[in-house]
Design a protein around this motif. Structure first.
Motif, PDB file in Angstrom:
ATOM      1  N   SER A 185       6.819  -2.169  -6.875  1.00 16.03           N
ATOM      2  CA  SER A 185       8.019  -2.360  -6.006  1.00 16.03           C
ATOM      3  C   SER A 185       7.952  -3.740  -5.083  1.00 16.03           C
ATOM      4  CB  SER A 185       8.089  -1.146  -5.154  1.00 16.03           C
ATOM      5  OG  SER A 185       8.255   0.134  -5.993  1.00 16.03           O
ATOM      6  N   PHE A 186       6.903  -4.115  -4.779  1.00 16.72           N
ATOM      7  CA  PHE A 186       6.909  -5.378  -3.985  1.00 16.72           C
ATOM      8  C   PHE A 186       7.010  -6.458  -4.897  1.00 16.72           C
ATOM      9  CE2 PHE A 186       4.670  -9.048  -2.075  1.00 16.72           C
ATOM     10  CZ  PHE A 186       5.362  -8.783  -0.685  1.00 16.72           C
ATOM     11  N   ILE A 187       6.757  -6.479  -5.994  1.00 14.60           N
ATOM     12  CA  ILE A 187       7.339  -7.538  -7.055  1.00 14.60           C
ATOM     13  C   ILE A 187       8.695  -7.405  -7.291  1.00 14.60           C
ATOM     14  CG2 ILE A 187       7.009  -8.328  -9.437  1.00 14.60           C
ATOM     15  CD1 ILE A 187       3.942  -7.521  -8.990  1.00 14.60           C
ATOM     16  N   TYR A 188       9.170  -6.363  -7.573  1.00 13.39           N
ATOM     17  CA  TYR A 188      10.506  -6.189  -7.528  1.00 13.39           C
ATOM     18  C   TYR A 188      11.349  -6.835  -6.311  1.00 13.39           C
ATOM     19  CZ  TYR A 188      14.878  -4.012  -8.970  1.00 13.39           C
ATOM     20  OH  TYR A 188      16.188  -3.825  -9.644  1.00 13.39           O
ATOM     21  N   PHE A 189      10.906  -6.279  -5.315  1.00 14.30           N
ATOM     22  CA  PHE A 189      11.527  -6.838  -4.154  1.00 14.30           C
ATOM     23  C   PHE A 189      11.550  -8.301  -4.087  1.00 14.30           C
ATOM     24  CE2 PHE A 189      10.270  -8.068   0.442  1.00 14.30           C
ATOM     25  CZ  PHE A 189      11.465  -7.959   1.015  1.00 14.30           C
ATOM     26  N   CYS A 190      10.317  -8.944  -4.368  1.00 13.44           N
ATOM     27  CA  CYS A 190      10.388 -10.253  -4.197  1.00 13.44           C
ATOM     28  C   CYS A 190      11.184 -10.943  -5.393  1.00 13.44           C
ATOM     29  CB  CYS A 190       8.842 -10.924  -4.500  1.00 13.44           C
ATOM     30  SG  CYS A 190       7.979 -10.515  -3.116  1.00 13.44           S
ATOM     31  N   ARG A 191      11.385 -10.252  -6.453  1.00 15.71           N
ATOM     32  CA  ARG A 191      12.203 -10.788  -7.484  1.00 15.71           C
ATOM     33  C   ARG A 191      13.684 -10.755  -7.100  1.00 15.71           C
ATOM     34  NH1 ARG A 191      10.274  -7.668 -11.838  1.00 15.71           N
ATOM     35  NH2 ARG A 191       8.406  -8.992 -12.298  1.00 15.71           N
ATOM     36  N   ALA A 201      17.757  -7.001  -0.929  1.00 14.09           N
ATOM     37  CA  ALA A 201      16.511  -6.989  -1.684  1.00 14.09           C
ATOM     38  C   ALA A 201      15.807  -5.786  -1.367  1.00 14.09           C
ATOM     39  CB  ALA A 201      15.768  -7.987  -1.682  1.00 14.09           C
ATOM     40  N   LEU A 202      15.774  -5.386  -0.130  1.00 16.19           N
ATOM     41  CA  LEU A 202      15.103  -4.031   0.428  1.00 16.19           C
ATOM     42  C   LEU A 202      15.996  -2.884  -0.375  1.00 16.19           C
ATOM     43  CD1 LEU A 202      14.566  -4.701   4.106  1.00 16.19           C
ATOM     44  CD2 LEU A 202      12.429  -4.195   2.373  1.00 16.19           C
ATOM     45  N   ARG A 203      17.132  -2.800  -0.199  1.00 16.69           N
ATOM     46  CA  ARG A 203      18.142  -1.744  -0.738  1.00 16.69           C
ATOM     47  C   ARG A 203      17.691  -1.486  -2.400  1.00 16.69           C
ATOM     48  NH1 ARG A 203      21.918  -2.602   2.116  1.00 16.69           N
ATOM     49  NH2 ARG A 203      23.104  -4.192   0.993  1.00 16.69           N
ATOM     50  N   PHE A 204      17.649  -2.653  -3.119  1.00 21.14           N
ATOM     51  CA  PHE A 204      17.357  -2.534  -4.656  1.00 21.14           C
ATOM     52  C   PHE A 204      15.758  -2.017  -4.685  1.00 21.14           C
ATOM     53  CE2 PHE A 204      21.160  -4.741  -5.384  1.00 21.14           C
ATOM     54  CZ  PHE A 204      21.537  -4.648  -6.454  1.00 21.14           C
ATOM     55  N   ALA A 205      14.667  -2.484  -4.086  1.00 27.56           N
ATOM     56  CA  ALA A 205      13.513  -2.290  -4.233  1.00 27.56           C
ATOM     57  C   ALA A 205      13.003  -0.968  -3.615  1.00 27.56           C
ATOM     58  CB  ALA A 205      12.658  -3.527  -3.768  1.00 27.56           C
ATOM     59  N   TYR A 206      13.697  -0.668  -2.571  1.00 29.37           N
ATOM     60  CA  TYR A 206      13.139   0.536  -1.816  1.00 29.37           C
ATOM     61  C   TYR A 206      14.369   1.461  -1.455  1.00 29.37           C
ATOM     62  CZ  TYR A 206       9.256  -2.654  -1.442  1.00 29.37           C
ATOM     63  OH  TYR A 206       8.250  -3.491  -1.757  1.00 29.37           O
ATOM     64  N   PRO A 207      15.212   1.903  -2.258  1.00 30.10           N
ATOM     65  CA  PRO A 207      16.398   2.532  -2.014  1.00 30.10           C
ATOM     66  C   PRO A 207      16.240   3.838  -1.015  1.00 30.10           C
ATOM     67  CG  PRO A 207      15.956   3.006  -4.221  1.00 30.10           C
ATOM     68  CD  PRO A 207      15.005   1.952  -3.854  1.00 30.10           C
ATOM     69  N   ASN A 208      15.309   4.413  -1.209  1.00 35.93           N
ATOM     70  CA  ASN A 208      15.154   5.697  -0.576  1.00 35.93           C
ATOM     71  C   ASN A 208      14.000   5.365   0.665  1.00 35.93           C
ATOM     72  OD1 ASN A 208      16.950   7.040  -2.108  1.00 35.93           O
ATOM     73  ND2 ASN A 208      15.457   7.292  -3.491  1.00 35.93           N
ATOM     74  N   GLN A 209      13.327   4.472   0.490  1.00 37.46           N
ATOM     75  CA  GLN A 209      12.280   4.310   1.365  1.00 37.46           C
ATOM     76  C   GLN A 209      12.572   3.419   2.529  1.00 37.46           C
ATOM     77  OE1 GLN A 209      11.936   3.479  -1.862  1.00 37.46           O
ATOM     78  NE2 GLN A 209      10.486   4.880  -2.953  1.00 37.46           N
ATOM     79  N   ALA A 210      13.094   2.280   2.290  1.00 35.26           N
ATOM     80  CA  ALA A 210      13.366   0.961   3.351  1.00 35.26           C
ATOM     81  C   ALA A 210      14.418   0.337   2.784  1.00 35.26           C
ATOM     82  CB  ALA A 210      11.968   0.455   3.536  1.00 35.26           C
ATOM     83  N   PRO A 211      15.515   0.988   2.747  1.00 30.01           N
ATOM     84  CA  PRO A 211      16.807   0.131   2.319  1.00 30.01           C
ATOM     85  C   PRO A 211      17.330  -0.800   3.149  1.00 30.01           C
ATOM     86  CG  PRO A 211      17.575   2.320   3.304  1.00 30.01           C
ATOM     87  CD  PRO A 211      15.881   2.238   3.398  1.00 30.01           C
ATOM     88  N   ASP A 212      16.881  -1.134   4.097  1.00 26.38           N
ATOM     89  CA  ASP A 212      17.237  -2.432   5.219  1.00 26.38           C
ATOM     90  C   ASP A 212      16.214  -2.482   6.171  1.00 26.38           C
ATOM     91  OD1 ASP A 212      17.387  -0.255   7.617  1.00 26.38           O
ATOM     92  OD2 ASP A 212      19.406   0.236   6.738  1.00 26.38           O
ATOM     93  N   LEU A 213      16.381  -3.546   6.935  1.00 24.48           N
ATOM     94  CA  LEU A 213      15.177  -4.155   7.860  1.00 24.48           C
ATOM     95  C   LEU A 213      15.042  -3.062   8.792  1.00 24.48           C
ATOM     96  CD1 LEU A 213      13.776  -6.924   7.450  1.00 24.48           C
ATOM     97  CD2 LEU A 213      15.560  -7.820   9.108  1.00 24.48           C
ATOM     98  N   GLU A 214      15.829  -2.653   9.189  1.00 29.46           N
ATOM     99  CA  GLU A 214      15.675  -1.682  10.404  1.00 29.46           C
ATOM    100  C   GLU A 214      14.828  -0.401  10.191  1.00 29.46           C
ATOM    101  OE1 GLU A 214      18.537   1.181  13.525  1.00 29.46           O
ATOM    102  OE2 GLU A 214      19.083  -0.400  12.457  1.00 29.46           O
ATOM    103  N   THR A 215      15.220   0.016   9.038  1.00 26.54           N
ATOM    104  CA  THR A 215      14.616   1.106   8.479  1.00 26.54           C
ATOM    105  C   THR A 215      13.145   0.661   7.972  1.00 26.54           C
ATOM    106  OG1 THR A 215      16.327   2.125   7.565  1.00 26.54           O
ATOM    107  CG2 THR A 215      14.355   2.995   6.758  1.00 26.54           C
ATOM    108  N   GLU A 258       0.931  -1.258  -0.030  1.00 27.10           N
ATOM    109  CA  GLU A 258       0.086  -0.137  -0.067  1.00 27.10           C
ATOM    110  C   GLU A 258       0.867   1.283   0.007  1.00 27.10           C
ATOM    111  OE1 GLU A 258      -3.934  -1.689   2.120  1.00 27.10           O
ATOM    112  OE2 GLU A 258      -2.718  -0.406   3.263  1.00 27.10           O
ATOM    113  N   LYS A 259       1.854   1.124   0.833  1.00 30.94           N
ATOM    114  CA  LYS A 259       2.889   2.573   0.830  1.00 30.94           C
ATOM    115  C   LYS A 259       3.517   2.655  -0.420  1.00 30.94           C
ATOM    116  CE  LYS A 259       4.638   5.796   3.414  1.00 30.94           C
ATOM    117  NZ  LYS A 259       3.973   6.914   3.937  1.00 30.94           N
ATOM    118  N   TYR A 260       4.003   1.658  -1.004  1.00 31.36           N
ATOM    119  CA  TYR A 260       5.161   1.677  -2.016  1.00 31.36           C
ATOM    120  C   TYR A 260       4.791   1.130  -3.327  1.00 31.36           C
ATOM    121  CZ  TYR A 260       7.914   2.934   2.118  1.00 31.36           C
ATOM    122  OH  TYR A 260       8.126   3.367   3.298  1.00 31.36           O
ATOM    123  N   GLY A 261       3.564   0.358  -3.324  1.00 28.77           N
ATOM    124  CA  GLY A 261       3.077  -0.028  -4.734  1.00 28.77           C
ATOM    125  C   GLY A 261       3.353  -1.533  -5.101  1.00 28.77           C
ATOM    126  N   SER A 262       2.703  -2.038  -5.710  1.00 36.13           N
ATOM    127  CA  SER A 262       2.935  -3.521  -6.158  1.00 36.13           C
ATOM    128  C   SER A 262       4.037  -4.017  -6.690  1.00 36.13           C
ATOM    129  CB  SER A 262       1.478  -3.927  -6.787  1.00 36.13           C
ATOM    130  OG  SER A 262       0.205  -3.990  -5.952  1.00 36.13           O
TER     131      SER A 262
END
Length: 178
Positions: free
Chosen positions: A136-142, A153-167, A130-134
């Motif tokens: 981006s989620f598919i790209y993350f899973c890929r 995977a987070l860094r690639f799919a959400y580089p500015n939003q959630a680049p790691d687990l902690e963020t 919901e926050k970052y779109g389907s």
């Protein structure tokens, strides 16, 4: 049954077409897409399957807010290690401090821990979609499918939003206040 791509249930089970079937189909499709080779945490698999139960989404949102308000959320780092199918006791699991003081996870029932785990899993997947779109989620899973670990995977799919687990955890928890 992932190997044979079968869903084994009773067609007359309560909520079969609204809940059970979409949930189990999501497991099969997700695993068919992502495979079994990478380090895909169980919470992601379960979160995807639960998010497909559309009728439960609002209930999940309300339940996770209650958990948050009572400081009963599990830490995402712990969720990465938990296999809810084999959870017998709360050894090594940390829970945020409760309103009445520190909560001892060992005092929580197995059922309570598993329920919390599943609610959080669905909430986290819902947050990402919901926050970052389907897309981006598919790209993350890929990225996970292609062998990247969770942080990569987070860094690639959400580089500015959630680049790691902690963020991801911080932003997800903050969203529960909105």
């Amino acid at each position: 049954d992932y190997t044979n791509k079968n869903i084994i249930s009773y067609a007359w089970s309560k909520g079969f077409t609204e809940s059970l079937l979409p949930h189990e189909m999501a497991h099969l499709i997700f695993r068919d897409f992502i495979g079994f080779k990478g380090e895909v945490p169980l919470w992601l698999d379960e979160g995807v399957a639960q998010w497909e139960e559309e009728l439960k989404r609002e209930k999940v949102k309300a339940a996770v807010r209650r958990l948050y308000n009572n400081n009963m959320l599990l830490y995402l780092e712990d969720m990465m290690q938990i296999d809810s199918r084999r959870l017998k006791k709360a050894e090594g699991i940390k829970v945020a401090q409760g309103a009445e003081g520190p909560v001892d996870p060992a005092s929580l029932s197995e059922e309570s821990l598993v329920r919390t785990y599943y609610i959080q899993a669905a909430s986290l997947v819902g947050f990402l979609i919901e926050k970052y779109g389907s897309e981006s989620f598919i790209y993350f899973c890929r990225q996970l499918r292609d062998g990247k670990d969770m942080d990569e995977a987070l860094r690639f799919a959400y580089p500015n939003q959630a680049p790691d687990l902690e963020t991801l955890e911080k932003k997800w928890r903050k969203s529960l206040l909105e």
